[in-house]
Design a protein around this motif. Structure first.
Motif, PDB file in Angstrom:
ATOM      1  N   THR A  29       0.528  -1.098   0.242  1.00 34.47           N
ATOM      2  CA  THR A  29       0.298  -0.065  -0.016  1.00 34.47           C
ATOM      3  C   THR A  29       1.117   1.261   0.272  1.00 34.47           C
ATOM      4  O   THR A  29       0.662   2.243  -0.724  1.00 34.47           O
ATOM      5  CB  THR A  29      -1.068  -0.148   1.425  1.00 34.47           C
ATOM      6  OG1 THR A  29      -1.818  -1.253   1.029  1.00 34.47           O
ATOM      7  CG2 THR A  29      -1.661   1.658   1.377  1.00 34.47           C
ATOM      8  N   SER A  33       0.785   4.203  -2.568  1.00 34.04           N
ATOM      9  CA  SER A  33      -0.086   5.467  -2.425  1.00 34.04           C
ATOM     10  C   SER A  33       1.305   6.431  -2.692  1.00 34.04           C
ATOM     11  O   SER A  33       1.278   7.081  -3.197  1.00 34.04           O
ATOM     12  CB  SER A  33      -0.073   5.776  -1.184  1.00 34.04           C
ATOM     13  OG  SER A  33       1.255   5.204  -0.112  1.00 34.04           O
ATOM     14  N   SER A  36       0.190   6.761  -6.101  1.00 30.87           N
ATOM     15  CA  SER A  36      -1.026   6.910  -6.624  1.00 30.87           C
ATOM     16  C   SER A  36      -1.283   8.929  -7.025  1.00 30.87           C
ATOM     17  O   SER A  36      -0.429   9.746  -6.350  1.00 30.87           O
ATOM     18  CB  SER A  36      -1.549   6.692  -5.740  1.00 30.87           C
ATOM     19  OG  SER A  36      -2.755   6.976  -5.799  1.00 30.87           O
ATOM     20  N   ALA A  37      -2.113   9.112  -7.444  1.00 34.23           N
ATOM     21  CA  ALA A  37      -2.322  10.341  -7.691  1.00 34.23           C
ATOM     22  C   ALA A  37      -3.711  10.831  -6.159  1.00 34.23           C
ATOM     23  O   ALA A  37      -3.994  12.033  -6.175  1.00 34.23           O
ATOM     24  CB  ALA A  37      -3.639  11.114  -8.290  1.00 34.23           C
ATOM     25  N   HIS A  38      -3.901   9.201  -5.767  1.00 34.04           N
ATOM     26  CA  HIS A  38      -5.138   9.743  -4.319  1.00 34.04           C
ATOM     27  C   HIS A  38      -3.980   9.137  -3.557  1.00 34.04           C
ATOM     28  O   HIS A  38      -5.014   7.812  -3.658  1.00 34.04           O
ATOM     29  CB  HIS A  38      -6.304   9.190  -4.827  1.00 34.04           C
ATOM     30  CG  HIS A  38      -6.590  10.068  -6.363  1.00 34.04           C
ATOM     31  ND1 HIS A  38      -7.509  11.361  -5.861  1.00 34.04           N
ATOM     32  CD2 HIS A  38      -7.136   9.808  -7.942  1.00 34.04           C
ATOM     33  CE1 HIS A  38      -7.432  11.821  -7.340  1.00 34.04           C
ATOM     34  NE2 HIS A  38      -8.106  10.464  -7.650  1.00 34.04           N
ATOM     35  N   PRO A  39      -3.560   8.968  -3.106  1.00 29.84           N
ATOM     36  CA  PRO A  39      -2.821   8.453  -1.648  1.00 29.84           C
ATOM     37  C   PRO A  39      -3.936   7.629  -0.281  1.00 29.84           C
ATOM     38  O   PRO A  39      -3.951   6.730  -0.391  1.00 29.84           O
ATOM     39  CB  PRO A  39      -1.337   8.691  -1.565  1.00 29.84           C
ATOM     40  CG  PRO A  39      -1.882  10.221  -1.594  1.00 29.84           C
ATOM     41  CD  PRO A  39      -2.461  10.465  -2.611  1.00 29.84           C
ATOM     42  N   ALA A  40      -4.565   8.455  -0.015  1.00 29.13           N
ATOM     43  CA  ALA A  40      -5.033   8.820   1.453  1.00 29.13           C
ATOM     44  C   ALA A  40      -6.913   7.642   0.533  1.00 29.13           C
ATOM     45  O   ALA A  40      -6.177   6.981   1.832  1.00 29.13           O
ATOM     46  CB  ALA A  40      -6.043   9.958   1.504  1.00 29.13           C
ATOM     47  N   TRP A  41      -6.919   7.976  -0.213  1.00 37.11           N
ATOM     48  CA  TRP A  41      -7.882   6.173  -0.957  1.00 37.11           C
ATOM     49  C   TRP A  41      -7.171   5.508  -1.127  1.00 37.11           C
ATOM     50  O   TRP A  41      -7.309   4.286  -0.233  1.00 37.11           O
ATOM     51  CB  TRP A  41      -8.180   6.460  -2.178  1.00 37.11           C
ATOM     52  CG  TRP A  41      -9.168   5.833  -3.159  1.00 37.11           C
ATOM     53  CD1 TRP A  41     -10.981   5.908  -2.532  1.00 37.11           C
ATOM     54  CD2 TRP A  41      -9.395   4.424  -3.004  1.00 37.11           C
ATOM     55  NE1 TRP A  41     -11.493   4.835  -2.796  1.00 37.11           N
ATOM     56  CE2 TRP A  41     -10.443   4.193  -3.126  1.00 37.11           C
ATOM     57  CE3 TRP A  41      -8.018   3.275  -3.754  1.00 37.11           C
ATOM     58  CZ2 TRP A  41     -10.639   2.662  -4.097  1.00 37.11           C
ATOM     59  CZ3 TRP A  41      -7.685   2.678  -4.208  1.00 37.11           C
ATOM     60  CH2 TRP A  41      -9.347   1.900  -4.098  1.00 37.11           C
ATOM     61  N   TRP A  42      -6.308   5.058  -1.271  1.00 34.07           N
ATOM     62  CA  TRP A  42      -5.400   3.792  -0.848  1.00 34.07           C
ATOM     63  C   TRP A  42      -5.262   3.379   0.658  1.00 34.07           C
ATOM     64  O   TRP A  42      -5.289   2.212   0.770  1.00 34.07           O
ATOM     65  CB  TRP A  42      -4.392   3.589  -1.771  1.00 34.07           C
ATOM     66  CG  TRP A  42      -3.640   3.783  -3.292  1.00 34.07           C
ATOM     67  CD1 TRP A  42      -3.965   4.276  -4.759  1.00 34.07           C
ATOM     68  CD2 TRP A  42      -4.077   2.367  -3.905  1.00 34.07           C
ATOM     69  NE1 TRP A  42      -4.233   4.041  -5.050  1.00 34.07           N
ATOM     70  CE2 TRP A  42      -4.490   2.845  -5.083  1.00 34.07           C
ATOM     71  CE3 TRP A  42      -4.127   1.061  -3.818  1.00 34.07           C
ATOM     72  CZ2 TRP A  42      -4.228   1.791  -6.233  1.00 34.07           C
ATOM     73  CZ3 TRP A  42      -4.745   0.154  -4.488  1.00 34.07           C
ATOM     74  CH2 TRP A  42      -4.854   0.378  -5.635  1.00 34.07           C
ATOM     75  N   SER A  45      -8.644   2.709   2.314  1.00 38.01           N
ATOM     76  CA  SER A  45      -9.207   1.264   1.579  1.00 38.01           C
ATOM     77  C   SER A  45      -8.077  -0.172   2.268  1.00 38.01           C
ATOM     78  O   SER A  45      -8.823  -0.715   2.528  1.00 38.01           O
ATOM     79  CB  SER A  45      -8.919   0.987   0.171  1.00 38.01           C
ATOM     80  OG  SER A  45      -8.182   1.273  -0.833  1.00 38.01           O
TER      81      SER A  45
END
Length: 122
Positions: A29, A33, A36-42, A45
């Motif tokens: 993870t 992350s 990723s452009a959206h690390p908080a989502w990774w 989740s």
């Protein structure tokens, strides 16, 4: 019927598997992350999935009639979980120890962020 020793070894192995899932999942993870452009989502989740699987595994160990007492089963499973943490840390440390020269570190960073350093015109 299985002996107590065999069932306790199986519980330790289940703890090792739960820990492996949890800590390898955490490492994966973080790697995902970073790119990723959206690390908080990774991160969120992954936390929910890892915690759900881990808590469900510990619950099964406590509730299933395989060995002596539920506290003993829980402690042995927890010991396997902690062993997995040390094994995962050692494997990750060996993987990252290969990146000990500045050239190798720069190449690894370039692989993580391939578009950040390039100065090509669009």
């Amino acid at each position: 019927m299985m002996s107590d020793t065999v069932s306790l070894m199986l519980i330790w192995c289940l703890g090792l598997a739960l820990g492996g899932f949890f800590f390898v999942g955490l490492w994966w993870t973080v790697q995902k992350s970073i790119r990723s452009a959206h690390p908080a989502w990774w991160l969120l989740s992954s936390l929910l999935v890892r915690m759900t699987v881990t808590i469900a595994g510990f619950y099964l160990v406590i509730s299933h009639e395989m060995a002596n007492t539920s506290l003993l089963r829980l402690l042995i499973c927890l010991f396997g979980f902690i062993c997995a943490r040390f094994i995962t840390a050692r494997v990750v440390a060996k993987m990252t120890a290969k990146l000990d020269t500045p050239v190798q570190q720069a190449a690894a960073i370039e692989q993580l962020n391939p578009h950040e350093g390039s100065q090509h015109a669009p």
